[in-house]
Design a protein around this motif. Structure first.
Motif: not given
Ligand SMILES: [Fe+2]
Ligand SMILES: [Fe+2]
Length: 273
Positions: A41, A44, A77, A81, A98-99, A102
């Motif tokens: 994330e 991104r 990224g 992952e 990761e969440n 994000k």
């Protein structure tokens, strides 16, 4: 500016990869895994932060560099992952981290100005550039790491070193404000340290069998001890606050070429220079 070539090597991180791939050391592996969890994330976010200003960039050379930067960060990224998914299959809560990252970045996109977000990207690109320099100039730093994961980190370091000036050059051309750049580095540094520690603790707490206290401290000391290789990056870190600072003042072309040859040999595929 150096050539910015997106490459997509395959790292074959399969079932036979040892869970504690950094020197068979649980703590060292978890510290690096905590960083890896922020990359999908994070990369991104960097891309979106630079894209916000892409239309304002006049220089065709910088426009070309931005395309290279976006290509490289997108692949980083994806590769991280894969590594995080593998660690999730070994029972570590990488998805949860990761969440968290994000949601945290989405929150920042709501409350921070595009200028501050670009400055935050420049600050974090300085961190990745410093760590890349360490990985590329001192192969001992990753000593004992499984070759496949090591190839991933070295490939990432090569490309971070190649594109280290892109976000900064976009910032200088479109925003250029020293106060925003330097003050954002201060807040980003504090958050970087806090979140790195928090993600490490989340991973560590999930372990059914934790390493002993001494082993844990030794593993952490590898990264944050007073004589650790990362602590020695402090002067380089501080150079960011000089008004005339530019990421390109440390070149690293020779180290990148040597490391690229090493990655190609390990993966048995030619990677373009
Ligand atoms: Fe990256
Ligand atoms: Fe980067």
């Amino acid at each position: 500016m150096s050539t910015i070539t997106p490459r997509q090597p395959q790292f074959n991180l399969g079932e036979d990869l040892p869970t504690w791939w950094f020197d068979r050391d649980i703590t060292k592996t978890l510290v690096m895994t905590a960083q890896s969890c922020t990359f999908p994330e994070g990369e991104r976010f960097f891309i979106r932060s630079v894209r916000n200003f892409q239309d304002k960039v006049k220089s065709p050379t910088l426009q070309k560099a931005i395309r290279g930067f976006i290509g490289q960060e997108a692949h980083h990224g994806n590769a991280h992952e894969d590594l995080n998914a593998l660690m999730a299959s070994r029972g570590l809560p990488t998805r949860k981290i990761e969440n968290f990252v994000k949601n945290g970045l989405a929150f920042r996109e709501r409350i921070m100005s595009p200028e501050r977000r670009l400055a935050m990207t420049c600050a974090l690109e300085h961190f990745t550039a410093m760590l890349a320099e360490l990985v590329l100039t001192d192969p001992e730093f990753l000593k004992g790491m499984d070759t496949r994961v090591r190839a991933l980190w070295v490939w990432h370091a090569i490309e971070e070193s190649e594109h280290k000036a892109v976000a900064f050059d976009v910032y200088q051309e479109t925003v250029g404000d020293y106060w925003i750049r330097s003050s954002q580095m201060v807040t980003t540094s504090i958050q970087f340290m806090l979140f790195s520690l928090m993600h490490f603790i989340a991973l560590y707490r999930s372990l059914e069998e934790k390493p002993g206290l001494w082993d844990t401290l030794k593993g952490l000391g590898y990264f944050i001890g007073p004589t650790s290789k990362t602590t020695k990056l402090l002067p380089r870190y501080l150079s960011y606050f000089r008004p005339g600072f530019h990421p390109g003042e440390v070149d690293g072309a020779q180290e990148r070429a040597r490391a690229l040859k090493w990655v190609s040999e390990q993966l048995d595929v030619p990677l373009s220079a």
